[in-house]
Structure formats: structure tokens, C-alpha cells
Design an enzyme around this catalytic site. Structure first.
Site, PDB file in Angstrom:
ATOM      1  N   GLU A  33      -9.668  -9.789  -7.871  1.00  0.00           N
ATOM      2  CA  GLU A  33      -8.654  -8.769  -7.589  1.00  0.00           C
ATOM      3  C   GLU A  33      -7.436  -8.895  -8.505  1.00  0.00           C
ATOM      4  O   GLU A  33      -6.850  -7.890  -8.905  1.00  0.00           O
ATOM      5  CB  GLU A  33      -8.236  -8.863  -6.119  1.00  0.00           C
ATOM      6  CG  GLU A  33      -9.377  -8.440  -5.190  1.00  0.00           C
ATOM      7  CD  GLU A  33      -9.027  -8.589  -3.719  1.00  0.00           C
ATOM      8  OE1 GLU A  33      -9.909  -8.310  -2.879  1.00  0.00           O
ATOM      9  OE2 GLU A  33      -7.887  -8.978  -3.390  1.00  0.00           O
ATOM     10  N   PHE A  37     -15.441   3.875   7.204  1.00  0.00           N
ATOM     11  CA  PHE A  37     -14.077   4.260   6.821  1.00  0.00           C
ATOM     12  C   PHE A  37     -13.842   4.208   5.310  1.00  0.00           C
ATOM     13  O   PHE A  37     -12.717   4.403   4.846  1.00  0.00           O
ATOM     14  CB  PHE A  37     -13.052   3.375   7.539  1.00  0.00           C
ATOM     15  CG  PHE A  37     -13.212   1.892   7.300  1.00  0.00           C
ATOM     16  CD1 PHE A  37     -12.695   1.292   6.155  1.00  0.00           C
ATOM     17  CD2 PHE A  37     -13.872   1.092   8.222  1.00  0.00           C
ATOM     18  CE1 PHE A  37     -12.847  -0.061   5.925  1.00  0.00           C
ATOM     19  CE2 PHE A  37     -14.029  -0.281   8.004  1.00  0.00           C
ATOM     20  CZ  PHE A  37     -13.519  -0.845   6.855  1.00  0.00           C
ATOM     21  N   ASN A  96      -1.979   0.250   6.809  1.00  0.00           N
ATOM     22  CA  ASN A  96      -1.432  -1.002   7.324  1.00  0.00           C
ATOM     23  C   ASN A  96      -0.568  -1.773   6.326  1.00  0.00           C
ATOM     24  O   ASN A  96      -0.499  -2.994   6.366  1.00  0.00           O
ATOM     25  CB  ASN A  96      -2.559  -1.868   7.896  1.00  0.00           C
ATOM     26  CG  ASN A  96      -3.638  -2.161   6.871  1.00  0.00           C
ATOM     27  OD1 ASN A  96      -3.525  -1.786   5.723  1.00  0.00           O
ATOM     28  ND2 ASN A  96      -4.686  -2.843   7.309  1.00  0.00           N
ATOM     29  N   LYS A 153       0.825  -1.209   0.000  1.00  0.00           N
ATOM     30  CA  LYS A 153       0.000   0.000   0.000  1.00  0.00           C
ATOM     31  C   LYS A 153       0.869   1.272   0.000  1.00  0.00           C
ATOM     32  O   LYS A 153       2.064   1.224   0.317  1.00  0.00           O
ATOM     33  CB  LYS A 153      -0.928  -0.028   1.219  1.00  0.00           C
ATOM     34  CG  LYS A 153      -1.959  -1.170   1.166  1.00  0.00           C
ATOM     35  CD  LYS A 153      -2.933  -1.073   2.340  1.00  0.00           C
ATOM     36  CE  LYS A 153      -3.962  -2.196   2.298  1.00  0.00           C
ATOM     37  NZ  LYS A 153      -4.946  -2.077   3.399  1.00  0.00           N
ATOM     38  N   ARG A 197      -2.646 -14.383   4.359  1.00  0.00           N
ATOM     39  CA  ARG A 197      -3.237 -13.621   5.465  1.00  0.00           C
ATOM     40  C   ARG A 197      -2.509 -13.927   6.778  1.00  0.00           C
ATOM     41  O   ARG A 197      -2.393 -13.070   7.652  1.00  0.00           O
ATOM     42  CB  ARG A 197      -4.741 -13.844   5.537  1.00  0.00           C
ATOM     43  CG  ARG A 197      -5.435 -13.187   4.329  1.00  0.00           C
ATOM     44  CD  ARG A 197      -6.923 -13.119   4.462  1.00  0.00           C
ATOM     45  NE  ARG A 197      -7.354 -12.197   5.501  1.00  0.00           N
ATOM     46  CZ  ARG A 197      -7.650 -10.914   5.307  1.00  0.00           C
ATOM     47  NH1 ARG A 197      -7.548 -10.371   4.111  1.00  0.00           N
ATOM     48  NH2 ARG A 197      -8.060 -10.169   6.307  1.00  0.00           N
ATOM     49  N   THR A 211      -5.479  -6.942  10.746  1.00  0.00           N
ATOM     50  CA  THR A 211      -5.701  -5.625  10.120  1.00  0.00           C
ATOM     51  C   THR A 211      -5.045  -4.509  10.935  1.00  0.00           C
ATOM     52  O   THR A 211      -4.411  -3.617  10.386  1.00  0.00           O
ATOM     53  CB  THR A 211      -7.223  -5.353  10.020  1.00  0.00           C
ATOM     54  OG1 THR A 211      -7.850  -6.475   9.403  1.00  0.00           O
ATOM     55  CG2 THR A 211      -7.509  -4.098   9.213  1.00  0.00           C
ATOM     56  N   HIS A 228      -2.168  -5.351   1.557  1.00  0.00           N
ATOM     57  CA  HIS A 228      -3.492  -5.952   1.372  1.00  0.00           C
ATOM     58  C   HIS A 228      -3.315  -7.414   1.035  1.00  0.00           C
ATOM     59  O   HIS A 228      -2.342  -7.791   0.379  1.00  0.00           O
ATOM     60  CB  HIS A 228      -4.227  -5.252   0.209  1.00  0.00           C
ATOM     61  CG  HIS A 228      -5.410  -6.036  -0.305  1.00  0.00           C
ATOM     62  ND1 HIS A 228      -6.650  -5.958   0.266  1.00  0.00           N
ATOM     63  CD2 HIS A 228      -5.510  -6.945  -1.316  1.00  0.00           C
ATOM     64  CE1 HIS A 228      -7.478  -6.776  -0.390  1.00  0.00           C
ATOM     65  NE2 HIS A 228      -6.807  -7.374  -1.346  1.00  0.00           N
ATOM     66  N   ARG A 273       2.564  -6.847   8.816  1.00  0.00           N
ATOM     67  CA  ARG A 273       1.939  -5.668   9.419  1.00  0.00           C
ATOM     68  C   ARG A 273       2.572  -5.314  10.766  1.00  0.00           C
ATOM     69  O   ARG A 273       2.698  -4.143  11.111  1.00  0.00           O
ATOM     70  CB  ARG A 273       0.430  -5.868   9.532  1.00  0.00           C
ATOM     71  CG  ARG A 273      -0.268  -5.642   8.190  1.00  0.00           C
ATOM     72  CD  ARG A 273      -1.702  -6.063   8.233  1.00  0.00           C
ATOM     73  NE  ARG A 273      -2.453  -5.636   7.041  1.00  0.00           N
ATOM     74  CZ  ARG A 273      -3.621  -6.154   6.692  1.00  0.00           C
ATOM     75  NH1 ARG A 273      -4.176  -7.096   7.435  1.00  0.00           N
ATOM     76  NH2 ARG A 273      -4.237  -5.716   5.602  1.00  0.00           N
ATOM     77  N   TYR A 298     -12.462  -1.646  -3.544  1.00  0.00           N
ATOM     78  CA  TYR A 298     -12.946  -1.806  -2.164  1.00  0.00           C
ATOM     79  C   TYR A 298     -14.460  -1.654  -2.056  1.00  0.00           C
ATOM     80  O   TYR A 298     -14.972  -1.305  -0.991  1.00  0.00           O
ATOM     81  CB  TYR A 298     -12.235  -0.816  -1.242  1.00  0.00           C
ATOM     82  CG  TYR A 298     -10.865  -1.307  -0.773  1.00  0.00           C
ATOM     83  CD1 TYR A 298     -10.742  -2.461   0.004  1.00  0.00           C
ATOM     84  CD2 TYR A 298      -9.701  -0.623  -1.076  1.00  0.00           C
ATOM     85  CE1 TYR A 298      -9.502  -2.918   0.441  1.00  0.00           C
ATOM     86  CE2 TYR A 298      -8.452  -1.065  -0.634  1.00  0.00           C
ATOM     87  CZ  TYR A 298      -8.364  -2.223   0.131  1.00  0.00           C
ATOM     88  OH  TYR A 298      -7.147  -2.670   0.585  1.00  0.00           O
TER      89      TYR A 298
END
Ligand code: ATP
Ligand code: MG
Length: 138
Positions: free
Chosen positions: A127, A58, A113, A10, A86, A92, A116, A103, A50
Site C-alpha cells: 500500500e 460492498f 469511516n 478518506k 489499527r 471498522t 484506512h 473512527r 481494494y
């Protein structure tokens, strides 16, 4: 169980110059890079990516953040890729993320964070197509 997932480094992590360290963690964890590019998301593209979160409070902040600079989408392959990735990125909220996760190491906050990861095989396909449509990823 599928073997593909989509990662994004990100804009916060790109700005902090952490692309190399994050990619090293990904490949050291046994993922194969099948596609990789750097791009700046347009507002439309970020809103679409998203879309599942459009009712969340948010959403506006998330779109703003994801369009704030370059990001690095990466198509990845590994057995059980979605769950494995993940696990590698952690929770998150970096405050909740386990030691040794991306993270925990590189994320500043729940919003910014660092990375993704797709949350299902179905979304991984959607995606990957979002960023690599029309390209044949071998
Ligand atoms: P991602 O989908 O980016 O891998 P995730 O699956 O861990 O993250 P989601 O619940 O899908 O988390 O939220 C998507 C993204 O929205 C988060 O990664 C974070 O950048 C942002 N986000 C989530 N919750 C909040 C919040 N409470 N406040 C601000 N931003 C948030
Ligand atoms: Mg998610």
C-alpha cells in the site's frame, strides 16, 4: 514486527475538513510521518487498492466512495505500526469503535469511516508503494 503502515484520510473526512485534527491524533500517538500527499483516486487505482475485497458485496460502493473526492495517503512509522495504528483508528464500524479512537470521533458510518489502516506488514509495503512508488521515504 514491521514499523511501517499506510494510513489514508478518506474523502468523507477530507470533506468535513478534519485533516488537521486527524493528523494531530496520529502524531500525538507517536507516529512519524514519512510521506504524505493529497490525491483523488481514479476508479482503476481504487479498484486495485481494494482488490482484496472484490468479491464482497460492498466493493462497488467502496470504490465509488473512495473516488468521490480527495484523500490523504500518509506513510507512517512506529514500532509495531500496523497493530498500533489499527488500535488508534478503532473498529471498522464507528458504532463499535472505542472511545478515543479516530473512527469514534470522526467516522459517520461503517462505509464512510474517515480513515484506512493497513492490516498486515505485507499489505503495508504494497500500500505504501501504491501511493509513494519511486519516492525514497527516509
Ligand atoms: P480499511 O481497510 O479501510 O482500514 P477495515 O480494515 O477496518 O478498513 P475492511 O474490512 O478492510 O475494514 O473494509 C474496507 C472498507 O470497506 C471499510 O473501511 C469500509 O470503508 C468499507 N466497508 C467495510 N464493510 C462494509 C459494509 N458492510 N458496507 C459498506 N462498506 C463497508
Ligand atoms: Mg482493511
Amino acid at each position: 514486527m514491521g514499523n511501517k503502515t499506510l494510513a489514508i484520510i478518506k474523502p468523507d473526512a477530507v470533506k468535513r475538513n478534519n485533516i488537521g485534527q486527524i493528523i494531530a491524533m496520529i502524531t500525538e500517538a507517536g507516529f512519524k510521518i514519512k510521506g504524505l500527499r493529497m490525491t483523488r483516486l481514479s476508479k482503476e487505482s481504487a479498484m486495485k487498492f481494494y482488490e482484496v475485497h472484490k468479491e464482497r458485496p460492498f466493493y462497488g460502493e467502496l470504490v465509488e466512495f473512495m473516488t468521490s473526492g480527495n484523500c490523504v495517503p500518509i506513510a507512517l512509522e512506529k514500532e509495531n505500526a500496523v497493530a498500533e495504528f489499527r488500535k488508534l483508528i478503532g473498529a471498522t464500524d464507528p458504532a463499535q469503535a472505542e472511545e478515543g479512537t479516530i473512527r469514534k470521533k470522526y467516522a459517520a458510518s461503517k462505509a464512510e469511516n474517515a480513515v484506512h489502516g493497513s492490516d498486515s506488514d505485507e499489505n503495508a509495503s504494497i500500500e505504501i508503494a501504491h501511493f509513494f512508488a519511486g519516492e525514497s521515504l527516509l
